[in-house]
Write a protein that holds these residues in place. Structure first.
Motif, PDB file in Angstrom:
ATOM      1  N   SER A  72      20.086  67.965  35.900  1.00  0.00           N
ATOM      2  CA  SER A  72      21.066  67.483  34.862  1.00  0.00           C
ATOM      3  C   SER A  72      21.966  68.137  34.406  1.00  0.00           C
ATOM      4  O   SER A  72      21.970  69.450  34.199  1.00  0.00           O
ATOM      5  CB  SER A  72      20.304  67.140  33.640  1.00  0.00           C
ATOM      6  OG  SER A  72      21.212  66.340  32.894  1.00  0.00           O
ATOM      7  N   THR A  73      23.364  67.782  34.635  1.00  0.00           N
ATOM      8  CA  THR A  73      24.625  68.601  34.114  1.00  0.00           C
ATOM      9  C   THR A  73      25.088  68.540  32.462  1.00  0.00           C
ATOM     10  O   THR A  73      25.640  69.006  31.994  1.00  0.00           O
ATOM     11  CB  THR A  73      25.737  68.020  34.761  1.00  0.00           C
ATOM     12  OG1 THR A  73      26.060  66.530  34.423  1.00  0.00           O
ATOM     13  CG2 THR A  73      25.802  68.188  36.340  1.00  0.00           C
ATOM     14  N   LEU A  74      23.883  67.741  31.849  1.00  0.00           N
ATOM     15  CA  LEU A  74      23.736  67.407  30.207  1.00  0.00           C
ATOM     16  C   LEU A  74      22.444  67.831  29.937  1.00  0.00           C
ATOM     17  O   LEU A  74      21.435  67.672  30.464  1.00  0.00           O
ATOM     18  CB  LEU A  74      24.093  66.097  30.221  1.00  0.00           C
ATOM     19  CG  LEU A  74      25.501  65.549  30.753  1.00  0.00           C
ATOM     20  CD1 LEU A  74      25.775  64.155  30.653  1.00  0.00           C
ATOM     21  CD2 LEU A  74      26.845  66.273  29.878  1.00  0.00           C
ATOM     22  N   PRO A  75      22.386  67.934  28.493  1.00  0.00           N
ATOM     23  CA  PRO A  75      21.124  68.284  27.861  1.00  0.00           C
ATOM     24  C   PRO A  75      20.212  67.255  28.068  1.00  0.00           C
ATOM     25  O   PRO A  75      20.823  66.172  28.088  1.00  0.00           O
ATOM     26  CB  PRO A  75      21.576  68.715  26.386  1.00  0.00           C
ATOM     27  CG  PRO A  75      22.973  68.924  26.373  1.00  0.00           C
ATOM     28  CD  PRO A  75      23.649  68.431  27.626  1.00  0.00           C
ATOM     29  N   VAL A  76      18.826  67.681  28.187  1.00  0.00           N
ATOM     30  CA  VAL A  76      17.929  66.505  28.195  1.00  0.00           C
ATOM     31  C   VAL A  76      17.058  66.346  26.899  1.00  0.00           C
ATOM     32  O   VAL A  76      17.168  67.585  26.025  1.00  0.00           O
ATOM     33  CB  VAL A  76      16.978  66.442  29.516  1.00  0.00           C
ATOM     34  CG1 VAL A  76      17.756  66.548  30.626  1.00  0.00           C
ATOM     35  CG2 VAL A  76      15.994  67.739  29.455  1.00  0.00           C
ATOM     36  N   PHE A  77      16.425  65.446  26.470  1.00  0.00           N
ATOM     37  CA  PHE A  77      15.371  65.274  25.712  1.00  0.00           C
ATOM     38  C   PHE A  77      13.997  65.415  26.003  1.00  0.00           C
ATOM     39  O   PHE A  77      13.693  64.951  27.054  1.00  0.00           O
ATOM     40  CB  PHE A  77      15.640  64.067  24.639  1.00  0.00           C
ATOM     41  CG  PHE A  77      16.801  63.907  23.805  1.00  0.00           C
ATOM     42  CD1 PHE A  77      17.027  64.740  22.782  1.00  0.00           C
ATOM     43  CD2 PHE A  77      17.567  62.877  24.099  1.00  0.00           C
ATOM     44  CE1 PHE A  77      18.164  64.430  21.942  1.00  0.00           C
ATOM     45  CE2 PHE A  77      18.830  62.664  23.307  1.00  0.00           C
ATOM     46  CZ  PHE A  77      19.113  63.450  22.115  1.00  0.00           C
ATOM     47  N   ILE A  78      13.250  65.949  25.037  1.00  0.00           N
ATOM     48  CA  ILE A  78      11.651  65.715  25.193  1.00  0.00           C
ATOM     49  C   ILE A  78      11.469  64.742  23.773  1.00  0.00           C
ATOM     50  O   ILE A  78      11.436  65.275  22.895  1.00  0.00           O
ATOM     51  CB  ILE A  78      10.836  66.997  25.253  1.00  0.00           C
ATOM     52  CG1 ILE A  78      11.156  67.965  26.346  1.00  0.00           C
ATOM     53  CG2 ILE A  78       9.416  66.819  25.105  1.00  0.00           C
ATOM     54  CD1 ILE A  78      10.643  69.431  26.295  1.00  0.00           C
ATOM     55  N   THR A  79      11.751  63.672  23.947  1.00  0.00           N
ATOM     56  CA  THR A  79      11.662  62.851  22.790  1.00  0.00           C
ATOM     57  C   THR A  79      10.523  62.831  21.948  1.00  0.00           C
ATOM     58  O   THR A  79      10.382  62.436  20.706  1.00  0.00           O
ATOM     59  CB  THR A  79      12.024  61.330  23.344  1.00  0.00           C
ATOM     60  OG1 THR A  79      10.870  60.581  23.734  1.00  0.00           O
ATOM     61  CG2 THR A  79      13.379  61.174  23.967  1.00  0.00           C
ATOM     62  N   HIS A  80       9.332  62.894  22.453  1.00  0.00           N
ATOM     63  CA  HIS A  80       7.842  62.663  21.785  1.00  0.00           C
ATOM     64  C   HIS A  80       6.844  63.407  22.481  1.00  0.00           C
ATOM     65  O   HIS A  80       6.138  63.037  23.379  1.00  0.00           O
ATOM     66  CB  HIS A  80       7.627  61.292  21.586  1.00  0.00           C
ATOM     67  CG  HIS A  80       7.234  60.441  22.943  1.00  0.00           C
ATOM     68  ND1 HIS A  80       8.258  60.384  23.761  1.00  0.00           N
ATOM     69  CD2 HIS A  80       6.288  59.904  23.356  1.00  0.00           C
ATOM     70  CE1 HIS A  80       7.813  59.622  24.737  1.00  0.00           C
ATOM     71  NE2 HIS A  80       6.688  59.166  24.660  1.00  0.00           N
ATOM     72  N   ALA A  81       6.691  64.733  21.954  1.00  0.00           N
ATOM     73  CA  ALA A  81       5.645  65.609  22.456  1.00  0.00           C
ATOM     74  C   ALA A  81       5.292  66.637  21.382  1.00  0.00           C
ATOM     75  O   ALA A  81       5.661  66.618  20.362  1.00  0.00           O
ATOM     76  CB  ALA A  81       6.041  66.330  23.745  1.00  0.00           C
ATOM     77  N   GLY A  82       4.658  67.589  21.992  1.00  0.00           N
ATOM     78  CA  GLY A  82       4.403  68.756  20.817  1.00  0.00           C
ATOM     79  C   GLY A  82       3.945  70.073  21.793  1.00  0.00           C
ATOM     80  O   GLY A  82       4.395  69.993  22.954  1.00  0.00           O
TER      81      GLY A  82
END
Length: 402
Positions: free
Chosen positions: A245-255
Motif C-alpha cells: 500500500s502507498t497509504l497507511p492501513v488500519f488494524i481496525t479491531h485487534a489487540g
C-alpha cells in the motif's frame, strides 16, 4: 451513559414500512439496559464531568462496530438474517456520543442466499436496504468523506460509514471494488479468517501472503480511497499489504498477541510495521478476544491492558479503538455462527473462562463513555484522549480518502 442526542426524534428502523405486512416482525434485544451498567470506573464528580465533556466535544470515531440490533431470541437469528433487513440501532446510537462509526454490516454472517456467507449479491442487498432506511431519517448520516464527518460533528448527527471485514465478495473481479465504493463502502479488509483469492486469513495453517490479485486490489483501493484493514489477515498477508500500500492501513479491531497469545491478536512485528507506515491499530472488545493474563475474565480492564501495551509499543499516535460491539447477545451470535467466524481456529486452543458479555463494552451505546472514563481515571491528558478516541483515525482518513 449520555442522554439521547437532541437531534434524535425517536425513529426506529424501517418506520416507513409496516411490520408484519412489508416484512416479517421479530422481537429485538434492548438497545439500552440489556445487561447491568458497568460499575468499574469509580470516578469522582469532577472526573465524570470531564468524561462527559470530552465525549460531547471531541470527534469520537469507532473504527469497527456492528450497529444492528439482533433478535431477542437468538434461535430466530438465521431466519432474521435470511430476510435481509437488519435494523440499525438508532436509539442506542443516540446515547453513544459517537461522531462517526464504521459499521461492518453482515459480512461473514450474510446468509441471505447461502449459509457460507460473503456472497456479492447478498452484500449489495444488505447495503442497499440499510441505505434505504438511513435515507428515511435525519439523525444518522450516511458518510463517505471527511466533510461528512465534520458536518455530523457540527450538526449533532452520527456519521455512519459502511465497511466490510473482507474483500471476499469481489471474487476475482477488481471492478467490484468500484461498485462497492459507489455503494458507500469506505473501509475494507483483505481476507477474513479464511483465505480468499487476495491473500491469507488468520485461521489458516499456512499463509502464502498477498497474491497478485491481492496486489491489484490494494492498488485499486488506494486509487479509490478505500481504507484497508488487515485485522483478520494472516501475518504474512498483513505485512505484504502494509508494504504494498502507498497509504497507511488500519488494524481496525485487534489487540496484542504478546498480551493474549491467539491468532486473533496481532504480533508485535505487524503492529510496529503498521505504525511505521503511519497506520493505526484499533483495540478490539468482542467477547473472548482481547483477554489478558492479568484480567482473564473479559472486561473493559482486559481491553485496556491491550491498549496500554500497544501505546508502549508504538506510541499514542498510532492507537485507537474498534470495539466491535453490537446491540444484542454477542456471545449468542458467536455460538450460532462459530463455523462461519472461525472462532475455534482463531482461539488456537487457548483456554479461557466464558463470560455472557464484556463488562463495560457490551454495546455501541456505552463503549466510549467507559473508554474515556477509564482514560480520565488513569491520568491521560485531554490531548492524549483526543488522539485515541478519534484524532488518530481522522489523521489517517485525511490521507487515505479522496
Amino acid at each position: 451513559m449520555l442522554e439521547p442526542a437532541p437531534r434524535y426524534t425517536g425513529y426506529t428502523a424501517y418506520d416507513y414500512l409496516e411490520a408484519g405486512k412489508d416484512y416479517p416482525e421479530f422481537r429485538y434485544a434492548q438497545q439500552l439496559g440489556r445487561v447491568p451498567a458497568y460499575q468499574g470506573l469509580d470516578l469522582s464528580t469532577e472526573q465524570e464531568e470531564r468524561t462527559r465533556r470530552l465525549l460531547a466535544e471531541e470527534t469520537v470515531i469507532s473504527l469497527h462496530e456492528h450497529v444492528q440490533v439482533f433478535p431477542e431470541d437468538m434461535t430466530d437469528l438465521r431466519e432474521h438474517i435470511r430476510r435481509g433487513r437488519e435494523p440499525t440501532g438508532y436509539e442506542g446510537l443516540s446515547r453513544s456520543g459517537l461522531t462517526a462509526v464504521f459499521d461492518n454490516g453482515m459480512d461473514g454472517t450474510c446468509c441471505i442466499s447461502s449459509d457460507a456467507g460473503w456472497k456479492y449479491q447478498d452484500v449489495l442487498f444488505d447495503l442497499g436496504v440499510r441505505m434505504a432506511d438511513l435515507a428515511h431519517q435525519d439523525f444518522v448520516l450516511k458518510a463517505e468523506s471527511i466533510k461528512d464527518i465534520e458536518y455530523a460533528a457540527e450538526t449533532g448527527r452520527v456519521a455512519h460509514i459502511f465497511a466490510l471485514e473482507a474483500a471476499t465478495p469481489i471474487e476475482n473481479e477488481i471492478d467490484r471494488l468500484d461498485v462497492l465504493y459507489g455503494f458507500g463502502v469506505r473501509q475494507m479488509g483483505i481476507a477474513y479468517s479464511e483465505a480468499n483469492l487476495l491473500g491469507g486469513g488468520l485461521k489458516e495453517r499456512g499463509d502464502g501472503g498477498l497474491t497478485y490479485l491481492g496486489d491489484r486490489a490494494v492498488e485499486r483501493m488506494n486509487k479509490l480511497g478505500i481504507a484497508i484493514d488487515i485485522s483478520h489477515s494472516g501475518d504474512r498477508t498483513g505485512l505484504d499489504v502494509i508494504k504494498k500500500s502507498t497509504l497507511p492501513v488500519f488494524i481496525t479491531h485487534a489487540g496484542s498477541r504478546t498480551v493474549w497469545p491467539t491468532n486473533r491478536m496481532k504480533d508485535d512485528e505487524t503492529i510496529k510495521a503498521c505504525a511505521e507506515r503511519g497506520g493505526v491499530i484499533g483495540i478490539e472488545a468482542a467477547p473472548h478476544t482481547t483477554l489478558s493474563r492479568k484480567h482473564p475474565l473479559h472486561s473493559l480492564e482486559s481491553v485496556m491492558d491491550h491498549f496500554t501495551f500497544c501505546v508502549d509499543l508504538v506510541g499514542i499516535d498510532h492507537v485507537s479503538f474498534g470495539p466491535d460491539t453490537l446491540f444484542g447477545d454477542h456471545v449468542g451470535l458467536h455460538d450460532a455462527f462459530a463455523a462461519n467466524l472461525s472462532l475455534g481456529q482463531a482461539h488456537g486452543g487457548i483456554e479461557f473462562e466464558k463470560v455472557p458479555y464484556v463488562d463495560g463494552l457490551e454495546n455501541p451505546a456505552e463503549g466510549f463513555f467507559n473508554i474515556i472514563g477509564w482514560l480520565v481515571g488513569h491520568g491521560y491528558s485531554d490531548d492524549e484522549i483526543r488522539k485515541v478516541v478519534g484524532g488518530n483515525t481522522l489523521r489517517v482518513l485525511k490521507e487515505v480518502w479522496v
